[in-house]
Design an enzyme around this catalytic site. Structure first.
Site, PDB file in Angstrom:
ATOM      1  CB  SER A 107      -0.885  -0.023   1.237  1.00 43.10           C
ATOM      2  OG  SER A 107      -1.658   1.123   1.249  1.00 43.10           O
ATOM      3  CB  THR A 112      -3.809   3.694  -7.482  1.00 41.21           C
ATOM      4  OG1 THR A 112      -4.118   2.650  -6.577  1.00 41.21           O
ATOM      5  CG2 THR A 112      -5.064   4.236  -8.075  1.00 41.21           C
ATOM      6  CB  SER A 160      -4.831   3.618   0.923  1.00 40.68           C
ATOM      7  OG  SER A 160      -4.657   2.245   0.825  1.00 40.68           O
ATOM      8  CB  SER A 161      -7.003   1.272  -3.916  1.00 37.01           C
ATOM      9  OG  SER A 161      -6.133   2.109  -4.627  1.00 37.01           O
ATOM     10  N   GLY A 387      -1.056  -5.159  -2.414  1.00 41.63           N
ATOM     11  CA  GLY A 387       0.145  -6.007  -2.332  1.00 41.63           C
ATOM     12  C   GLY A 387       0.165  -6.786  -1.043  1.00 41.63           C
ATOM     13  CD  GLU A 389      -2.575  -4.621   3.910  1.00 39.07           C
ATOM     14  OE1 GLU A 389      -2.738  -3.551   3.323  1.00 39.07           O
ATOM     15  OE2 GLU A 389      -3.526  -5.308   4.324  1.00 39.07           O
TER      16      GLU A 389
HETATM   17  N1  LIG Z   1       4.859   8.150 -10.231  1.00 41.30           N
HETATM   18  C1  LIG Z   1       4.545   8.931  -9.212  1.00 41.30           C
HETATM   19  N2  LIG Z   1       4.871  10.233  -9.247  1.00 41.30           N
HETATM   20  C2  LIG Z   1       4.547  11.038  -8.206  1.00 41.30           C
HETATM   21  N3  LIG Z   1       3.910  10.628  -7.108  1.00 41.30           N
HETATM   22  C3  LIG Z   1       3.560   9.332  -7.004  1.00 41.30           C
HETATM   23  C4  LIG Z   1       3.835   8.440  -8.051  1.00 41.30           C
HETATM   24  N4  LIG Z   1       3.366   7.231  -7.672  1.00 41.30           N
HETATM   25  C5  LIG Z   1       2.801   7.387  -6.452  1.00 41.30           C
HETATM   26  N5  LIG Z   1       2.910   8.646  -6.055  1.00 41.30           N
HETATM   27  C6  LIG Z   1       2.450   9.220  -4.763  1.00 41.30           C
HETATM   28  O1  LIG Z   1       2.234   8.188  -3.843  1.00 41.30           O
HETATM   29  C7  LIG Z   1       0.883   8.153  -3.380  1.00 41.30           C
HETATM   30  C8  LIG Z   1       0.396   6.735  -3.244  1.00 41.30           C
HETATM   31  O2  LIG Z   1       0.258   6.123  -4.506  1.00 41.30           O
HETATM   32  P1  LIG Z   1      -0.857   5.064  -4.839  1.00 41.30           P
HETATM   33  O3  LIG Z   1      -0.759   4.782  -6.270  1.00 41.30           O
HETATM   34  O4  LIG Z   1      -2.167   5.492  -4.326  1.00 41.30           O
HETATM   35  O5  LIG Z   1      -0.390   3.828  -3.997  1.00 41.30           O
HETATM   36  P2  LIG Z   1      -1.041   2.378  -3.940  1.00 41.30           P
HETATM   37  O6  LIG Z   1      -2.141   2.349  -4.940  1.00 41.30           O
HETATM   38  O7  LIG Z   1       0.070   1.490  -4.282  1.00 41.30           O
HETATM   39  O8  LIG Z   1      -1.504   2.211  -2.567  1.00 41.30           O
HETATM   40  C9  LIG Z   1       0.120   8.881  -4.412  1.00 41.30           C
HETATM   41  O9  LIG Z   1      -0.990   9.520  -3.829  1.00 41.30           O
HETATM   42  C10 LIG Z   1       1.135   9.910  -4.921  1.00 41.30           C
HETATM   43  O10 LIG Z   1       1.157  11.018  -4.085  1.00 41.30           O
HETATM   44 MG   LIG Z   2      -4.020   2.059  -4.714  1.00 42.83          MG
END
Ligand SMILES: Nc1ncnc2c1ncn2[C@@H]1O[C@H](COP(=O)(O)OP(=O)(O)O)[C@@H](O)[C@H]1O
Ligand SMILES: [Mg+2]
Length: 1136
Positions: A107, A112, A160-161, A387, A389
């Protein structure tokens, strides 16, 4: 020309972990760190992309970057998620291979974000057009909607999703998107009721309360205050950098774009509001006779509002919170719920309501984004799933168990597919396959999912078993059945080696996942797997009138009562994972492995231990090993030859022949050991990265030599060019100089010639001048002589002419005089003639005028003259009448305008008369009756006296007052008045003339209709009263005096006293009134009135003559009476 580049250019560390040398965990992490510090967040393992979360926006997602990576080969540019997306999209479009993109990581690692980047890249490079753009927009806008309802702020990630998502994007044969299908996995619904410290509930709750309009909130019966809702944790309600209100607008907008109806949005929000309300319902115990407590709703307001929102009958729901119907063997029994059970029921309802709403949203979005055309689709699936956890602090529970199971499955197909791909490539390239040793986690999957004795199967068995079932009985069961499994650990296991393991509490079991050991606490497993919602509640929900409720709670339909238990959560999840795996296996996989560099969600920090942990459980080093088990590096012959051709003279600069032969020649020439490489069909395979780096090193050295060579040739070329330029310039300069010198010389000669020429010309001219001057002088001498001679001649002639002229002048003067006389005479004649002519001209003009008028009259229109005449007359008359307006309405006014035109004379005088009569009539019209009588009297007076008595004119202006004594009012005459029998018409003071001396004594004179009375002035005593019929006549003079005689009829009763001679100032009035009474009275004759300057008056016995003389002796203004003799009284009247 397109520049051929390679991943190997300007690498920071190594861009592809396969090239890492030496390969171990430390060097792996060092490489990641090195690249991360240089903002290189992407690194490859072969075709797998490792993505480090930068926690800040990097300028690497611009449209220019999209263009850069578009249609380029995977290894051509530095690692990027766009390269993977491009590769996947192109093999989907060009090779007709369905693709899936699997994104894993823990997470907050950026899964996402990565999935969104892939989608946006594909959207940017695929076809364009109105329809296609709409589809793209809908696919992209489904994200904000699902994120609002399925994402929450957690300790690890602000967005977080809390659900797994798999999205199939469908394309047509051209590669244009047609639509998509979204599947969701296991929403973390426990969050609806309770959130861990520092975390929030799902975004939508906060967004709704902050962003909805006041109106909407009133409709939803909500308050804009988080603290009012039990289900909303307060400690982190506001998140930095999250604008809930703005997000709410974005979500509404996105819902609209995706195709939600306004009513649907409203329904969804109502359900969200209902969940909030549900959380506020509280219970209290109520004792029952049987000693048990039964729960009752504490404050019914929230319950009421919630029921109103959903259209549920309040009593039904209230009952469902107090009782529960149990059906066993066709029998129905109702048991009461205690407070704890009621709370359990409430939370279960809230969780179910919310998670079913979420699934409904997914279904609804799918309906909108579903591909329309029925043609065959190509599919690109994007999997964004939670992922692995492992909570160190918190207890891992059922959810983590399920998530980790899913990751085990993903790892399994990852290894399977990676190996398969590797193997397929070897076969394709015709290279001998060497078996690769790797850990296959199928055994762990089996531990969990085996249908007979897998953990999930046992949990289901335990849940369905009759009798008391607890989490402990479940653990016992595990302990007996899984005891022998290598990956299962438990304290109470038959396997004695854990008996003394104190890191393993009694209520827990531990599984050795491929990524590490995880300790699960067994508490709650049974409940969560059961996911029980009392039937009474689902039936109550089914009865609701709200439009969505029937769809959300179909099991509540009483017509379909199903005694079979609904499938458990574990069972459902296992099934859906199975479907997903089958689906993924049919597709070409692309992997993105997300890693988060620190736990603080900040940029620039790289925590080695954290990254190491993730690298380990993602099995990345293992992945590299597998990848380079046979050959570490492979490259198509063409690009290999292109890159290293400078290392061998035969291939440099051009190799004419097949690329493969070129590479062979090249490698032999470079004396690379033969066991280090193998020749495939289209690729060269290099076993060791070291070999590649040696080649790279040599290439770099060679490039340096080549650079020197290029430099040398370039310098030579540059100097020569410079020299040639100088030479060319020198020729030009010389030519210009020569030309200049010649020009100068020529100029000098030219000017010398000119000087000489001018000297010669001057000398010649002077000669000619001298000659001419001599000739001129000769001519002048001759002229002078001739002039003198001519002069003499002329003077003589002049003299002669002068005498002649003098004679001529005398003659001309005489002539002039004579001429003058003649001219004057002529002038006089001419003047006479002119005067005559003028007279004739005037007469002529008059005559002509006359003639013209006569002539012209003929042309006049026949009745024009009459019209003009009429008009003129009309105008004149108008003017005339308007002029008359100035006369006043007074009958006394004698003025009348002078007549303006002669022809109006008759009319003018007539009009004056008529007008006068008319205004008199008008004047009379205003009279009242009394006034009329007065005027009648006046008229009568005029008839009697006018032109007969000189007194008359002075009386005209005096009004006839009648009662001069005011006998009615004056108290002095009261007695007299009462003595009068009739109305007094006249009362006045008169003088009674004494016959003896002609003097007058004052008497009161009263006149009534029938008689007149004389009375004493002082006493008012009546002296004489004479009836009017006895009055024969009245005599007056013609003069301006006031004397009158009242003569009585001879023989009448009154006659004995004799006639009366009286004088009065109001003579005219008295006589007129007397006469008038005579005329109006019918019974007697008219009274005669004699007007003469001499009359007889009968005094007792004698008749006396009264004579009036004008202009007698002046005695004041009034007339005086004198006795002349016995028979004559003389009255002298002053002349007027
Ligand atoms: N490629 C990226 N560039 C800039 N910020 C990112 C990037 N990937 C993730 N982030 C930052 O990290 C945070 C968490 O990413 P997210 O995709 O929601 O994580 P996950 O889905 O794996 O839980 C996002 O809200 C963003 O602020
Ligand atoms: Mg997510």
């Amino acid at each position: 020309m397109e520049v051929k580049t390679s991943l190997l250019d300007n690498m920071i560390g190594v861009g592809d972990m396969v090239l890492l040398e030496p390969l171990n965990e430390d060097s792996f992490i060092m490489n990641l760190r090195n690249r991360f510090d240089h903002n290189e967040i992407y690194t490859y393992i072969g075709s797998v992309v490792i993505s480090m979360n930068p926690y800040r926006s990097l300028p690497i997602y611009t449209p220019q970057k999209v263009e850069e990576y578009r249609n380029r080969n995977f290894y051509e540019l530095s690692p990027h998620i766009y390269a993977l997306a491009d590769e996947a999209y192109r093999s989907l479009r060009d090779q007709d291979k369905d693709q899936c993109i699997l994104i894993t990581g823990e997470s907050g690692a950026g899964k996402t974000e990565a999935s969104k980047l892939v989608m946006s890249y594909v959207a940017a490079v695929c076809g364009k057009g109105q329809e296609v753009n709409k589809v793209k927009e809908q696919l992209l806008q489904s994200n904000p909607v699902l994120e609002a309802f399925g994402n929450a702020k957690t300790m690890r990630n602000d967005n977080s999703s809390r659900f797994g998502k798999y999205m199939d994007i469908e394309f047509d044969f051209k590669g244009d998107p047609l639509g998509g299908v979204i599947s969701n996995y296991l929403l973390e619904k426990s969050r609806v009721c309770k959130q861990p410290r520092g975390e929030r509930n799902f975004h939508i709750f906060y967004q709704l309360l902050s962003g909805a309009s006041d109106d909407t909130l009133v409709k939803l019966k909500l308050d804009r205050d988080f603290s009012k809702y039990n289900y909303l944790s307060l400690d982190s309600a506001n998140v930095n950098g999250l604008d809930d209100a703005a997000s709410f607008r974005t979500v509404r907008n996105a819902m609209q774009i995706v195709g939600f109806m306004e009513a649907e949005v409203q329904s969804v929000l109502e359900l969200v509001a209902a969940v909030l309300k549900l959380g506020n319902i509280e219970f209290k115990p109520e004792s029952r006779v049987n000693g048990f407590d039964e729960s009752r709703v504490k404050d019914k307001n929230d319950l009421k509002e919630m029921c109103e929102l959903l259209g549920i009958e309040q009593s039904v729901l209230e009952r469902a919170f107090s009782y529960r119907t149990v059906e066993a063997k066709m029998e129905k029994m109702s048991t009461t719920l205690n407070v704890a059970q009621a709370y359990y029921a409430r939370d279960a309802l809230a969780k179910n309501l919310y998670s079913r709403l979420f699934s409904w949203l997914v279904t609804r979005i799918n309906e909108s984004i579903k591909a329309q055309a029925k043609t065959r689709h190509k599919v690109m699936g994007v999997l964004d799933i939670y992922g692995f956890e492992i909570f160190e602090v918190r207890d891992n529970s059922f959810e983590q168990f399920i998530i980790n199971y899913c990751n085990e499955k993903l790892q399994q197909i990852f290894i399977e597919l990676t190996l398969r791909e590797e193997q397929e490539e070897y076969i394709r390239e015709d290279i001998e396959w060497t078996n690769i040793e790797y850990f296959n986690n199928a055994v762990i999957c089996d531990l969990i999912e085996n249908n007979q004795n897998g953990i999930l199967a046992m949990l289901d068995e335990e849940c369905l078993r009759p009798g008391t079932v607890t989490d402990d009985t479940f653990l016992d069961k595990l302990n007996t059945i899984c005891a022998e499994h290598q990956h299962f650990e438990s304290r109470l296991n038959k396997n004695s080696k854990f008996l003394t393991d104190h890191s393993l509490p009694h209520s827990c079991f531990r599984i050795q996942h491929y990524a590490g050991k995880v300790l699960y606490r067994v508490e709650g497993f049974v409940d969560k797997n059961n996911d029980l919602l009392y039937r009474d509640l689902s039936q109550a929900m089914y009865k609701a009138t709200h439009s969505l409720m029937r769809q959300l709670f179909p099991e509540g339909n009483p017509a379909k009562v199903n005694l079979k238990r609904p499938p458990t959560a574990g069972f459902q999840f296992k099934a859906s994972v199975g479907v997903l795996m089958k689906n993924l296996q049919t597709k070409n996989p692309n992997y993105i492995r997300c890693i988060k560099p620190n736990d603080k969600k900040v940029a620039h920090i790289f925590t080695d231990s954290l990254v190491c942990h993730q690298v380990r459980y993602l099995g990345l080093v293992e992945n590299v090993r597998v990848r380079r088990a046979g050959y570490a590096f492979r490259q198509p012959y063409e690009s290999c030859l292109e890159r290293y051709k400078m290392l061998c003279k035969k291939t440099w600069p051009h190799w004419r022949g097949p690329a493969r032969d070129g590479v062979e020649v090249l490698l032999t020439d470079c004396s690379v050991p033969t066991e280090e490489f193998a020749y495939g069909r289209s690729k060269i395979f290099i076993r060791n990265p070291r070999t590649l780096f040696t080649l790279e090193e040599r290439r770099r050295a060679c490039l340096e030599d080549l650079a020197t060579l290029i430099q040398k040739i370039y310098r030579g070329w540059k100097s020569r060019t410079h020299f040639l330029l100088l030479k060319k310039s020198q020729v030009v300069v010389a030519a210009w100089y020569r030309r200049y010198a010649q020009q100068n010389k020529y100029q000098k000669i030219k000017s010398a010639t000119l000087v000489m020429q001018s000297f010669i010309r001057g000398w010649k001219a002077r000669n000619i001048l001298r000659q001419l001057k001599y000739e001129k002088r000769c001519k002048e001498a001759v002229t002078t002589i001739a002039a003198y001679w001519h002069g003499t001649q002329a003077r003589m002639e002049l003299r002669r002419l002068k005498t002649e002229a003098r004679n001529k002048r005398a003659v001309s003067v005489i002539w002039a005089y004579w001429q003058g006389t003649k001219a004057r005479r002529e002038l006089r004649r001419l003047k006479e003639e002119a005067r005559r002519k003028h007279a004739v001209a005037i007469i002529w003009a008059y005559w002509l005028g006359l003639q013209v008028r006569r002539e012209y009259r003929k042309f006049f229109r026949a009745n024009a003259g009459k019209k003009i005449y009429d008009f003129t007359i009309q105008r004149i008359m108008q003017k005339y009448f308007l002029g008359l307006k100035t006369t006043t309405m007074s009958p006394m006014d004698n003025s009348w305008p002078a007549k303006p035109y002669g022809f109006l004379e008759g009319a003018h005088t007539q009009l004056r008369r008529i007008f006068h009569l008319w205004r008199c009539k008008k004047y009379r019209g205003q009279f009242t009756e009394e006034k009329k009588a007065v005027y009648e009297e006046k008229l009568e007076a005029s008839e009697i006296f006018k032109d007969k008595k000189a007194l008359y004119p002075s009386s005209v202006s005096q009004p006839f007052k009648g009662d001069y004594l005011e006998i009615q009012k004056n108290p002095k005459y009261q007695k007299l008045n009462s003595a009068m029998e009739e109305k007094v018409l006249l009362a006045d003071l008169v003088n009674k003339i004494n016959r003896a001396n002609g003097k007058g004594s004052p008497r009161l004179f009263l006149l009534t209709k029938s008689n007149f009375v004389l009375a004493d002035q002082k006493t008012g005593q009546v002296k004489a009263s004479v009836p009017l019929p006895d009055l024969a006549s009245v005599s007056v003079s013609t003069q301006s005096d006031g004397f009158f005689a009242l003569k009585l009829k001879e023989g009448s009763a009154s006659a004995s006293k004799g006639d009366f001679l009286l004088s009065s100032e109001h003579l005219i009035e008295i006589i007129t009134k007397l006469h008038r009474i005579g005329t109006t009275a019918a019974d007697r004759d008219q009274i005669n009135i004699d007007i003469s300057d001499e009359f007889l008056v009968q005094f007792k016995q004698d008749k006396v003559c009264v004579k009036f003389i004008q202009g007698g002796p002046k005695n004041g203004n009034s007339a005086a009476c004198k006795r002349k003799n016995n028979r004559l009284l003389e009255v002298s009247v002053p002349s007027p």
